[in-house]
Design a protein around this motif. Structure first.
Motif, short mmCIF file in Angstrom:
data_model
loop_
_atom_site.label_atom_id
_atom_site.label_comp_id
_atom_site.label_asym_id
_atom_site.label_seq_id
_atom_site.Cartn_x
_atom_site.Cartn_y
_atom_site.Cartn_z
N LYS A 96 0.83 -1.20 0.00
CA LYS A 96 0.00 0.00 0.00
C LYS A 96 0.87 1.25 0.00
CE LYS A 96 -3.62 2.30 2.67
NZ LYS A 96 -4.46 2.22 3.88
N SER A 97 0.60 2.15 -0.95
CA SER A 97 1.38 3.39 -1.06
C SER A 97 0.92 4.39 -0.02
CB SER A 97 1.21 3.99 -2.45
OG SER A 97 1.66 3.12 -3.45
N ASP A 98 1.84 5.14 0.50
CA ASP A 98 1.48 6.26 1.35
C ASP A 98 1.03 7.42 0.48
OD1 ASP A 98 2.19 5.56 4.23
OD2 ASP A 98 4.02 5.00 3.18
N LEU A 99 0.29 8.32 1.10
CA LEU A 99 -0.25 9.46 0.37
C LEU A 99 0.88 10.33 -0.16
CD1 LEU A 99 -2.82 11.04 -0.38
CD2 LEU A 99 -2.59 12.24 1.79
N ALA A 100 0.82 10.63 -1.44
CA ALA A 100 1.81 11.50 -2.09
C ALA A 100 1.05 12.61 -2.81
CB ALA A 100 2.68 10.72 -3.06
N VAL A 101 1.38 13.86 -2.49
CA VAL A 101 0.62 14.99 -3.02
C VAL A 101 1.58 16.02 -3.61
CG1 VAL A 101 -1.05 16.81 -2.52
CG2 VAL A 101 -1.14 14.65 -1.25
N THR A 102 1.28 16.46 -4.84
CA THR A 102 1.95 17.60 -5.44
C THR A 102 1.01 18.79 -5.35
OG1 THR A 102 3.19 16.20 -6.98
CG2 THR A 102 2.97 18.53 -7.55
N SER A 113 5.66 19.66 -2.57
CA SER A 113 5.04 18.34 -2.44
C SER A 113 5.17 17.85 -1.02
CB SER A 113 5.67 17.35 -3.42
OG SER A 113 7.05 17.19 -3.14
N ARG A 114 4.35 16.90 -0.69
CA ARG A 114 4.40 16.23 0.60
C ARG A 114 4.03 14.77 0.40
NH1 ARG A 114 6.77 20.08 1.92
NH2 ARG A 114 6.57 21.36 3.81
N GLY A 115 4.47 13.93 1.33
CA GLY A 115 4.15 12.51 1.25
C GLY A 115 5.29 11.73 0.63
N ILE A 116 5.06 10.44 0.43
CA ILE A 116 6.10 9.53 -0.03
C ILE A 116 5.79 9.06 -1.44
CG2 ILE A 116 7.25 7.33 0.40
CD1 ILE A 116 6.59 7.61 3.31
N LYS A 117 6.71 9.32 -2.35
CA LYS A 117 6.65 8.72 -3.68
C LYS A 117 7.70 7.62 -3.71
CE LYS A 117 5.01 12.78 -6.19
NZ LYS A 117 5.29 13.77 -7.26
N HIS A 118 7.23 6.39 -3.76
CA HIS A 118 8.15 5.27 -3.62
C HIS A 118 9.04 5.12 -4.86
CE1 HIS A 118 6.29 4.04 0.05
NE2 HIS A 118 5.12 3.93 -0.52
N ASN A 119 10.30 4.82 -4.60
CA ASN A 119 11.24 4.52 -5.68
C ASN A 119 12.01 3.28 -5.26
OD1 ASN A 119 12.99 4.44 -7.81
ND2 ASN A 119 14.20 6.22 -7.16
N ASP A 120 11.42 2.14 -5.55
CA ASP A 120 12.03 0.87 -5.16
C ASP A 120 12.83 0.25 -6.30
OD1 ASP A 120 10.73 1.16 -2.75
OD2 ASP A 120 8.96 0.06 -3.40
N GLU A 336 -6.58 5.11 -5.28
CA GLU A 336 -5.55 6.07 -5.69
C GLU A 336 -4.96 6.77 -4.47
OE1 GLU A 336 -3.03 7.91 -8.15
OE2 GLU A 336 -4.62 6.63 -8.94
N ARG A 337 -3.62 6.89 -4.44
CA ARG A 337 -2.95 7.56 -3.31
C ARG A 337 -1.98 8.64 -3.78
NH1 ARG A 337 -5.00 6.98 1.60
NH2 ARG A 337 -2.95 7.07 2.58
N VAL A 338 -1.96 8.93 -5.07
CA VAL A 338 -1.10 9.97 -5.61
C VAL A 338 -2.00 11.04 -6.24
CG1 VAL A 338 0.75 10.53 -7.23
CG2 VAL A 338 0.74 8.32 -6.04
N PHE A 339 -1.86 12.29 -5.74
CA PHE A 339 -2.77 13.34 -6.16
C PHE A 339 -2.02 14.61 -6.53
CE2 PHE A 339 -5.10 10.71 -3.12
CZ PHE A 339 -6.26 10.41 -3.84
N VAL A 340 -2.69 15.42 -7.32
CA VAL A 340 -2.25 16.79 -7.61
C VAL A 340 -3.34 17.71 -7.05
CG1 VAL A 340 -1.67 18.47 -9.37
CG2 VAL A 340 -1.00 16.08 -9.67
N VAL A 547 -8.86 18.64 -6.15
CA VAL A 547 -8.05 17.44 -6.05
C VAL A 547 -8.19 16.64 -7.34
CG1 VAL A 547 -7.62 15.31 -4.77
CG2 VAL A 547 -8.38 17.36 -3.55
N ARG A 548 -7.07 16.30 -7.94
CA ARG A 548 -7.05 15.47 -9.14
C ARG A 548 -6.07 14.33 -8.96
NH1 ARG A 548 -9.48 17.64 -13.68
NH2 ARG A 548 -10.15 19.82 -13.48
N THR A 549 -6.29 13.26 -9.69
CA THR A 549 -5.36 12.14 -9.67
C THR A 549 -4.12 12.50 -10.48
OG1 THR A 549 -6.28 11.13 -11.67
CG2 THR A 549 -7.29 10.54 -9.55
#
Length: 767
Positions: A96-102, A113-120, A336-340, A547-549
């Motif tokens: 599960k992704s944490d909330l990532a917001v631009t 931006s705030r939150g975590i954008k994963h880069n694995d 969805e957990r990534v938003f603009v 809020v948009r995806t």
């Protein structure tokens, strides 16, 4: 022959109970006899294992106590573990992704931006060996030896901190820190630490050590709005984490402890000092020798200069918290957990607010013994246009505009006067300004004098304390004429009206509540005042407009899905209050807040011992609250709401109204032109304070410009020295510093001004 009669019914009842009693007695006797026999058999059996004398006290009793304590400990551990394991109820917790917001400003320009954008995508094997060693040496040297909790490391940290007299080492393992990042928050409570410990053990049973380390390196917050060491490497050094050298790896490893404090783009000297500590840890842990780290000490990491990339961090923190609450209202089927997110911020107003506070504190903060300030600028629909939560986000991330509760002083009085108008009073109603006591408490006016019979408009204009207290009594008497304690009833009505305006602070019932002894927050206070220019409609403070995806699909919009304005007070009452409060600006305690040709109303506030100074005001376009004080509640040097707060409010609102159609303020009109200082020769110039202030100093922007100019001169001098072998006129080869600041060229918007002791400074050019 004698006839035998059947027994009477009472005799039957008596016989029944005698029989029942006999059966009960027999059962109890048999049961007791059986229990005695069982106990005798048990005693006979246990006598075979009897141990007496010294063996009993050496072996049996300790084992018995240990078993008892162990059983109790297991029950306690299970009780404590249940809340922690509830955090892992989601079976998809790892994926599960944490909330990532631009975030965008109101015009669609990215602001942060705030939150975590994963880069694995980078495997652990591709991370530099020196980065992994630096992380382990600094954060958890026994990472591969413990089971999630490092008890020797914890003991070592306790001893070190005790010897140092403060916190010098942390006792949390990497697994514990990962548990906090994945499941918990940063609150400093025993409950959180207990959960963290159990979750660390739980993670160790489900993931390998390398998987835990990889997750930690990918998801830890690294400052600057970045998460993970790869994102931090790109942000601070413009390179992939694969390519960082030892000095850069040491600086990155030093960020885990306090990313905002040691972020190189905020405090490069602190970041380098922390990196040097990491290098010491590498040597102490035996991972490297002093010779191997010598080069990194001599050549510390150079971070990308991001001084001009000033993000509105206090605002972004507030908007992100609002977004997290908003996401919980979305349908559960929505994954969805990534938003603009488009916000209501206006960066011009934001910069004006930051500069106004910094300039006032730099020039007058020392004189007034004031070290902190906060402000919120709001549209009349509750959209936050600007927010400053403190003087320096890098030094303190505590948002004083949102999270700090401070006494509003006289700026609370408009709620009292509104309640009075709702209960039959008018702006021209007269009341005696004279001594009054409630129990042992007797309020005093500023200056310890009384004005006699005055109108409510005069009372609010001159910020008289006695009148609101008398109004609270009069309101209670009108509500319940025969009540034994009318002041208490009146205060309850005042709180009810304040709730309608939107205040959610506790507001406990105290005799001094009508003059602002109950604490409020800056943001609620600012937006509550919007009820007056809104013709009585209260609104909700918010930062999120849309809020948009990540793909651009609209999810939520404030004007469609947000709470609607609510009629808190009648429109005529709001107009009357605006008319009364306009006198505070035009002829009362807030004259420094007056705007040329713009209708303005508001109220100053000053608390006991001058601990807090406020000005909260509004126009037909915006509302704004300004607070000054100290974090430790120490008194200022007689700062009132009419001094720095009113002047700061004026400077912010001048910028906020540029290019904006000025709207009429109901109850005030369209405002008046202020008298110009050069119209009448005898008119004294408008100054901030009657007492002389400190010598003129540079504004924050001016100081930054001078630093950049000096840097350019240094670079040019070094280039010239390399090519010609000679030093330039303004940069001697021995010192590397200009001989005189007078040789610096000032930008076109600034002019040179004579400073103290013959120095030269830049000041804004007057148009």
């Amino acid at each position: 022959m004698r006839q035998i009669l059947p027994p009477h019914w009472t005799q039957k009842v008596r016989n029944f109970f005698l029989d029942l009693d006999a059966r009960i007695d027999s059962t109890l006797f048999s049961s007791g006899k059986g229990l005695r026999e069982l106990y005798e058999r048990y005693s006979t059996f246990m006598d075979r294992f009897y141990v007496g004398r010294w063996m009993r006290w050496v072996f049996i009793e300790p084992l018995s106590e240990a078993a008892t304590i162990g059983l109790g400990g297991m029950i306690l551990m299970l009780t404590l573990a249940i809340p922690a394991f509830r955090e892992t109820a989601d079976e998809d917790w790892l994926k599960k992704s944490d909330l990532a917001v631009t975030f965008l400003d109101r015009y669609g320009t990215p602001i942060g931006s705030r939150g975590i954008k994963h880069n694995d995508s980078i495997p652990l094997e591709d991370f530099p060996d020196n980065l992994i060693k630096a992380t382990l040496a600094t954060e958890d040297r026994r990472f591969y030896d413990h089971f999630g909790i490092d008890f020797p490391g914890l003991a070592r940290a306790l001893v070190t901190n005790a010897q140092a007299g403060g916190v010098r080492q942390g006792g949390s393992s990497i697994t514990q820190q990962l548990a906090k990042n994945l499941f918990l928050n940063n609150e400093r409570t025993i409950e959180r630490k207990v959960k963290e410990a159990f979750l660390a053990i739980w993670l160790e049973t489900r993931l390998t050590k390398n998987e835990i380390l990889k997750l930690y390196l990918d998801r830890a917050y690294m400052g600057g709005g970045t998460f993970g060491v790869d994102g931090a490497a790109h942000f601070y050094f413009n390179k992939s984490v694969r390519d960082v050298n030892l000095s850069e790896a040491a600086m990155l490893a030093g960020l885990f402890k306090a990313p905002t404090k040691y972020a190189p783009h905020i405090n490069l000297p602190a970041a380098r000092a922390r990196a040097n500590v990491v290098l010491d840890n590498l040597v102490d842990a035996g991972f490297m020798t002093e010779g191997q780290v010598f080069g990194a000490r001599r050549n510390p990491a150079v971070a990308v200069d991001r001084r001009d990339e000033n993000s509105p961090n206090y605002y972004l923190d507030y908007a992100f918290d609002e977004m997290r609450k908003l996401v919980d209202t979305f349908p559960k089927s929505y994954n969805e957990r990534v938003f603009v997110v488009r916000t209501s911020i206006d960066m011009n107003v934001q910069h004006a607010a930051e500069d106004a506070i910094e300039n006032q504190l730099r020039q007058f903060g020392r004189d007034y013994h004031a070290t902190q300030a906060a402000t919120v600028v709001s549209d009349l629909d509750g959209g936050i246009r600007a927010m400053v939560g403190g003087r320096d986000y890098g030094a303190s991330q505590f948002n004083r505009a949102v999270d700090a509760y401070r006494q509003p002083g006289s700026s609370f009085k408009p709620y009292v006067y509104t309640t009075a108008l709702l209960n039959g009073f008018t702006p021209t109603s007269k009341i005696v300004d004279g001594p009054i006591c409630i129990g042992n408490w007797c309020p005093q006016n500023y200056g310890h004098s009384y004005s006699g019979l005055i109108t409510l408009t005069q009372a609010i204009t001159n910020s008289i304390n006695v009148i609101p207290v008398k109004l609270s009594i009069a309101i209670g008497q009108r509500e319940q004429p025969k009540a034994p304690n009318p002041a208490k009833i009146g205060r309850a009505k005042i709180v009810e009206v304040a709730r309608r305006f939107g205040l959610t602070a506790p507001l406990p019932d105290t005799p001094s509540m009508p003059i602002g002894s109950d604490e409020v927050t800056v943001i609620e206070h600012a937006v509550a005042y919007a009820t007056f220019p809104n013709r009585g409609k209260a609104v909700t403070p918010h930062a999120v407009l849309e809020v948009r995806t990540g793909a651009g699909d609209l999810v939520w919009r404030w004007d469609r899905d947000g709470p609607k304005p609510r009629q808190a007070i009648p429109a005529n009452i709001a107009a009357d209050m605006a008319g009364m409060m306009s006198h505070v600006v035009s002829e009362g305690t807030a004259r420094r807040a007056a705007l040329d040709g713009i209708p303005t109303a508001g109220k100053t506030g000053t608390t006991n011992a001058y601990r807090d100074a406020w000005f909260v005001g509004y126009t037909g376009n915006f509302t704004c609250a300004v607070w000054y004080g100290n974090d430790d509640y120490s008194p200022t040097n007689r700062m009132t709401g009419g001094s720095l707060p009113a002047q700061t409010w004026h400077d912010i609102m001048i910028t906020a109204h540029q290019g904006v159609e000025v709207k009429e303020l109901s109850g005030v009109g369209m405002g008046q032109k202020l008298p110009q200082a050069n119209v009448v020769a005898n008119t004294a110039p408008r100054v901030l304070e009657t007492k002389p202030g400190p010598p003129p100093v540079l504004t924050k922007r001016g100081a930054d410009i001078l630093v950049r100019v000096e840097k350019l001169l240094d670079d040019a001098a070094k280039t010239n020295e390399k090519t010609t072998g000679k030093a330039t006129l303004n940069e001697p080869a021995k010192t590397g510093k200009p001989e005189s600041s007078s040789a610096l060229a000032f930008p076109e918007n600034y002019v040179a001004a004579a400073g103290p002791n013959g120095t030269t400074a830049s000041v804004p050019r007057k148009n």
